[in-house]
Design a protein around this motif. Structure first.
Motif, mmCIF file in Angstrom:
data_model
loop_
_atom_site.group_PDB
_atom_site.id
_atom_site.type_symbol
_atom_site.label_atom_id
_atom_site.label_comp_id
_atom_site.label_asym_id
_atom_site.label_seq_id
_atom_site.Cartn_x
_atom_site.Cartn_y
_atom_site.Cartn_z
ATOM 1 N N GLU A 34 37.129 42.405 21.086
ATOM 2 C CA GLU A 34 36.706 41.123 21.630
ATOM 3 C C GLU A 34 36.219 40.193 20.516
ATOM 4 O O GLU A 34 35.505 40.628 19.608
ATOM 5 C CB GLU A 34 35.571 41.313 22.638
ATOM 6 C CG GLU A 34 35.939 42.202 23.822
ATOM 7 C CD GLU A 34 37.028 41.614 24.699
ATOM 8 O OE1 GLU A 34 37.060 40.370 24.851
ATOM 9 O OE2 GLU A 34 37.841 42.394 25.226
ATOM 10 N N ILE A 35 36.596 38.927 20.615
ATOM 11 C CA ILE A 35 36.150 37.960 19.622
ATOM 12 C C ILE A 35 34.636 37.800 19.676
ATOM 13 O O ILE A 35 33.993 38.105 20.679
ATOM 14 C CB ILE A 35 36.855 36.598 19.783
ATOM 15 C CG1 ILE A 35 36.542 35.971 21.142
ATOM 16 C CG2 ILE A 35 38.354 36.737 19.545
ATOM 17 C CD1 ILE A 35 37.010 34.537 21.272
ATOM 18 N N LYS A 36 34.095 37.327 18.586
ATOM 19 C CA LYS A 36 32.655 37.119 18.453
ATOM 20 C C LYS A 36 32.332 35.649 18.708
ATOM 21 O O LYS A 36 33.176 34.775 18.536
ATOM 22 C CB LYS A 36 32.184 37.522 17.055
ATOM 23 C CG LYS A 36 32.572 38.947 16.651
ATOM 24 C CD LYS A 36 32.055 39.978 17.618
ATOM 25 C CE LYS A 36 32.461 41.376 17.189
ATOM 26 N NZ LYS A 36 32.181 42.359 18.199
ATOM 27 N N ASP A 37 31.082 35.388 19.081
ATOM 28 C CA ASP A 37 30.669 34.020 19.365
ATOM 29 C C ASP A 37 29.648 33.546 18.332
ATOM 30 O O ASP A 37 29.284 34.274 17.408
ATOM 31 C CB ASP A 37 30.145 33.882 20.789
ATOM 32 C CG ASP A 37 28.920 34.750 21.067
ATOM 33 O OD1 ASP A 37 28.271 35.242 20.121
ATOM 34 O OD2 ASP A 37 28.605 34.938 22.258
ATOM 35 N N ASN A 43 23.321 35.890 14.258
ATOM 36 C CA ASN A 43 22.540 37.124 14.134
ATOM 37 C C ASN A 43 23.032 37.986 12.985
ATOM 38 O O ASN A 43 22.235 38.569 12.245
ATOM 39 C CB ASN A 43 22.572 37.918 15.447
ATOM 40 C CG ASN A 43 21.793 37.248 16.543
ATOM 41 O OD1 ASN A 43 20.855 36.496 16.299
ATOM 42 N ND2 ASN A 43 22.186 37.512 17.774
ATOM 43 N N TRP A 44 24.352 38.091 12.840
ATOM 44 C CA TRP A 44 24.955 38.862 11.747
ATOM 45 C C TRP A 44 24.479 38.327 10.400
ATOM 46 O O TRP A 44 24.052 39.090 9.536
ATOM 47 C CB TRP A 44 26.482 38.770 11.885
ATOM 48 C CG TRP A 44 27.287 39.355 10.779
ATOM 49 C CD1 TRP A 44 27.668 40.666 10.648
ATOM 50 C CD2 TRP A 44 27.860 38.668 9.661
ATOM 51 N NE1 TRP A 44 28.428 40.828 9.514
ATOM 52 C CE2 TRP A 44 28.566 39.607 8.892
ATOM 53 C CE3 TRP A 44 27.849 37.337 9.246
ATOM 54 C CZ2 TRP A 44 29.244 39.269 7.730
ATOM 55 C CZ3 TRP A 44 28.527 37.004 8.091
ATOM 56 C CH2 TRP A 44 29.210 37.957 7.345
ATOM 57 N N PHE A 45 24.531 37.015 10.239
ATOM 58 C CA PHE A 45 24.135 36.389 8.976
ATOM 59 C C PHE A 45 22.633 36.562 8.730
ATOM 60 O O PHE A 45 22.216 36.896 7.617
ATOM 61 C CB PHE A 45 24.513 34.909 8.997
ATOM 62 C CG PHE A 45 24.340 34.204 7.688
ATOM 63 C CD1 PHE A 45 25.118 34.532 6.593
ATOM 64 C CD2 PHE A 45 23.404 33.187 7.552
ATOM 65 C CE1 PHE A 45 24.973 33.873 5.375
ATOM 66 C CE2 PHE A 45 23.250 32.517 6.343
ATOM 67 C CZ PHE A 45 24.033 32.866 5.255
ATOM 68 N N ALA A 46 21.833 36.377 9.750
ATOM 69 C CA ALA A 46 20.379 36.534 9.612
ATOM 70 C C ALA A 46 20.029 37.965 9.225
ATOM 71 O O ALA A 46 19.147 38.189 8.374
ATOM 72 C CB ALA A 46 19.682 36.139 10.910
ATOM 73 N N GLU A 47 20.714 38.939 9.798
ATOM 74 C CA GLU A 47 20.450 40.343 9.462
ATOM 75 C C GLU A 47 20.842 40.640 8.015
ATOM 76 O O GLU A 47 20.137 41.360 7.306
ATOM 77 C CB GLU A 47 21.193 41.275 10.420
ATOM 78 C CG GLU A 47 20.974 42.751 10.136
ATOM 79 C CD GLU A 47 19.509 43.177 10.155
ATOM 80 O OE1 GLU A 47 19.154 44.095 9.377
ATOM 81 O OE2 GLU A 47 18.709 42.603 10.911
#
Length: 165
Positions: A34-37, A43-47
């Motif tokens: 499934e594509i990401k939003d 959240n990915w970048f912040a983590e």
């Protein structure tokens, strides 16, 4: 073609998301379905920032041509010096050296940050990526048979490893 590698910023996240979603929908480079939003990429970048792991982009005069990152291989203390990398190149820029630029920059970053080992998990049918890794000194470190499933078929995963020091 002239490309520059730099640290990604929040302004790059839309382009990174576009590249990520294209890979999800059209390739076996990533085993998500499934594509990401926008919430996911934020959240990915912040983590990545919280964990002090790099996110880099390859830029041309007009666009983001690809991105790369790494993270700790497994979330156990004993793996703290082993990182797993990811490199993705926009479809229009594939085959033009962008992947090599990104991976070389990630290797340099990992060395500078005291990492000992870098691994890549690559779909075993992705001979172009495997060849690139070998050119940069990675060795084959194992093959997981039928470890993934995408596009209605079983996928083998090739482990590649580079000792950094």
């Amino acid at each position: 073609m002239e490309a520059t590698i730099r640290t990604a910023t929040e302004a790059d996240l839309h382009a990174i998301l576009r590249i990520m979603n294209h890979a999800i929908l059209h390739t076996t480079a990533v085993y998500d379905y499934e594509i990401k939003d926008e919430a996911f990429i934020n959240n990915w970048f912040a983590e990545k920032q919280r964990s002090n792991y790099p996110v880099i982009v390859a830029t041309t005069d007009s666009e983001i041509a690809g991105y790369g990152s790494y993270t700790q291989f497994k979330a156990k203390d004993g793996y703290k010096f082993c990182v797993e990398h990811s490199v993705y190149v926009a479809e229009a820029w594939q085959g033009k050296g962008i992947g090599r630029l990104l991976l070389t920059a990630l290797i340099d970053n990992a060395k500078a940050n005291g990492m000992h080992s870098m691994v890549g998990l690559i779909d075993a049918d992705n001979t172009i990526s495997i060849a690139l890794h070998k050119k940069l000194g990675f060795t084959e470190a194992g093959l997981l048979q039928q470890a993934g499933f995408k596009f209605n078929r079983w996928l083998n995963v090739q482990f590649m490893q580079l000792l950094l020091d």
